[in-house]
Write a protein that holds these residues in place. Structure first.
Motif, PDB file in Angstrom:
ATOM      1  N   THR A   1      44.776  22.999  68.091  1.00  0.00           N
ATOM      2  CA  THR A   1      45.478  24.030  67.316  1.00  0.00           C
ATOM      3  C   THR A   1      44.497  25.056  66.769  1.00  0.00           C
ATOM      4  O   THR A   1      44.744  26.269  66.807  1.00  0.00           O
ATOM      5  N   ASN A   2      43.363  24.578  66.260  1.00  0.00           N
ATOM      6  CA  ASN A   2      42.356  25.489  65.701  1.00  0.00           C
ATOM      7  C   ASN A   2      41.734  26.369  66.782  1.00  0.00           C
ATOM      8  O   ASN A   2      41.424  27.546  66.550  1.00  0.00           O
TER       9      ASN A   2
ATOM     10  N   ILE B   1      42.210  25.416  53.934  1.00  0.00           N
ATOM     11  CA  ILE B   1      41.955  23.973  54.026  1.00  0.00           C
ATOM     12  C   ILE B   1      43.193  23.311  54.616  1.00  0.00           C
ATOM     13  O   ILE B   1      44.283  23.409  54.060  1.00  0.00           O
ATOM     14  N   ILE B   2      43.027  22.641  55.751  1.00  0.00           N
ATOM     15  CA  ILE B   2      44.128  21.968  56.440  1.00  0.00           C
ATOM     16  C   ILE B   2      43.912  20.463  56.332  1.00  0.00           C
ATOM     17  O   ILE B   2      42.850  19.958  56.710  1.00  0.00           O
ATOM     18  N   ASP B   3      44.920  19.734  55.809  1.00  0.00           N
ATOM     19  CA  ASP B   3      44.753  18.294  55.623  1.00  0.00           C
ATOM     20  C   ASP B   3      45.040  17.522  56.899  1.00  0.00           C
ATOM     21  O   ASP B   3      45.326  18.102  57.950  1.00  0.00           O
TER      22      ASP B   3
ATOM     23  N   PHE C   1      40.156  20.037  57.794  1.00  0.00           N
ATOM     24  CA  PHE C   1      39.445  21.152  58.414  1.00  0.00           C
ATOM     25  C   PHE C   1      39.398  22.323  57.443  1.00  0.00           C
ATOM     26  O   PHE C   1      40.396  22.651  56.799  1.00  0.00           O
ATOM     27  N   VAL C   2      38.212  22.921  57.326  1.00  0.00           N
ATOM     28  CA  VAL C   2      37.997  24.031  56.408  1.00  0.00           C
ATOM     29  C   VAL C   2      37.580  25.251  57.224  1.00  0.00           C
ATOM     30  O   VAL C   2      36.613  25.204  57.992  1.00  0.00           O
ATOM     31  N   ASN C   3      38.323  26.349  57.069  1.00  0.00           N
ATOM     32  CA  ASN C   3      38.031  27.601  57.781  1.00  0.00           C
ATOM     33  C   ASN C   3      37.834  28.726  56.776  1.00  0.00           C
ATOM     34  O   ASN C   3      38.591  28.843  55.802  1.00  0.00           O
TER      35      ASN C   3
ATOM     36  N   VAL D   1      34.928  33.258  60.279  1.00  0.00           N
ATOM     37  CA  VAL D   1      33.472  33.411  60.241  1.00  0.00           C
ATOM     38  C   VAL D   1      32.738  32.093  60.071  1.00  0.00           C
ATOM     39  O   VAL D   1      31.525  32.012  60.270  1.00  0.00           O
ATOM     40  N   SER D   2      33.451  31.035  59.669  1.00  0.00           N
ATOM     41  CA  SER D   2      32.807  29.734  59.549  1.00  0.00           C
ATOM     42  C   SER D   2      33.874  28.655  59.479  1.00  0.00           C
ATOM     43  O   SER D   2      34.983  28.893  58.991  1.00  0.00           O
ATOM     44  N   LYS D   3      33.537  27.458  59.959  1.00  0.00           N
ATOM     45  CA  LYS D   3      34.481  26.343  59.891  1.00  0.00           C
ATOM     46  C   LYS D   3      33.718  25.019  59.838  1.00  0.00           C
ATOM     47  O   LYS D   3      32.580  24.930  60.301  1.00  0.00           O
TER      48      LYS D   3
END
Length: 294
Positions: free
Chosen positions: A134-135, A223-225, A276-278, A286-288
């Motif tokens: 998905t990401n 932030i996606i849990d 997941f942190v984007n 710009v960062s994940k």
């Protein structure tokens, strides 16, 4: 008198024979009962041995199916499957007495518990792969948007424009996320357990860039849990044709020097699993990074 003695002796012999006959009948009955008991015991033992073998075959089939999915745990699954096969071979050779069967039953229960734990790990890996897919799709959308932006730079030297654009972009490094338990005293204690987590802290560094434009810089943090839910504000922002759902924003005054950014997101009932942190600069990722709560 002599006839009386003969009759007495005859009666005695008849009585003795009767006693012997009764004793013989009792002995024959006992032998028959013992044989039936032995036959029942053998039949029951054989049935139990077959039941254990069927359980082991089902265990092997579960491992075979999981191995075919070719996950990163394949080597560990193969090793456990081979242990099951070895136990099946030993069981075939076993005599099948009660003590031996109990040993095999105990080994089967231990292997079954191990299998359940491994299957849970396989399920977690499947979910992580699904989330990563998905990401990746989201990243493709961002890249397509960047391509459209570059196409409007008509009349300029494209190679020079790309070099300047790349050089002037701010670089985000050291993206990290930590979970904390908030005590009544106000002190925060780092943890990796979902049930103890009260606060998520996101930190990153904006690198020094002398040719970048200075001033306030706003970043969107998502932030996606583990259940694929966006935490925090769940607010949305539109950039061109794309809409971004984010957890919170952070605004930094940038003066072309290195800046450390640190923000916290409070919450409750955090789910176990991988998060997941984007970090987005407007519509651009710009960062994940990712982290796990157990």
């Amino acid at each position: 008198m002599e006839n009386q003695n003969s009759n007495s002796k005859l009666k005695g012999i008849i009585a003795l024979l009767a006693v012997l006959l009764i004793g013989s009948l009792i002995y024959i009955f006992k032998l028959t009962s013992d044989a039936k008991t032995l036959e029942t015991t053998v039949t029951t033992t054989k049935s139990e041995k077959e039941a254990v073998m069927k359980d082991l075959e089902a265990l092997k089939a579960t491992y075979d199916a999981a191995i075919e999915e070719n996950t990163s745990m394949s080597d560990e699954l193969i090793a456990e499957r081979d242990k099951v096969v070895k136990l099946m071979e030993d069981l075939k050779k076993a005599k099948g007495d009660n003590a031996s069967l109990k040993k095999y039953k105990d080994q089967y229960k231990s292997m079954e518990a191990k299998m359940k734990n491994l299957m849970q790990e396989v399920d977690v890996l499947k979910q992580q792969n699904k989330t990563l897919t998905t990401n990746l799709d989201s990243t493709k959308v961002v890249l397509e948007d960047s391509k459209k932006y570059n196409q409007v730079l008509v009349g300029q030297n494209e190679e020079l424009a790309k070099t300047v654009e790349k050089g002037s972009k701010l670089s985000i490094t050291n993206l990290k996320t930590a979970a904390y338990k908030l005590r009544s005293s106000g002190k925060q204690v780092e943890t990796d357990k979902a049930s103890r987590t009260d606060v998520l802290q996101v930190s990153f560094t904006i690198a020094e860039n002398k040719i970048a434009k200075s001033g306030d810089k706003t970043y969107y943090v998502q932030i996606i849990d583990a259940k694929n839910n966006v935490l925090g504000d769940k607010a949305t922002a539109t950039f061109g044709e794309n809409t971004l759902t984010y957890s919170f924003t952070t605004t930094v005054q940038y003066e072309n020097q290195t800046v450390d950014v640190k923000e916290q997101l409070k919450g409750k009932d955090f789910a176990k699993g991988t998060y997941f942190v984007n970090v987005f600069d407007k519509g651009e990722l710009v960062s994940k990074s990712s982290f796990t709560l157990r």
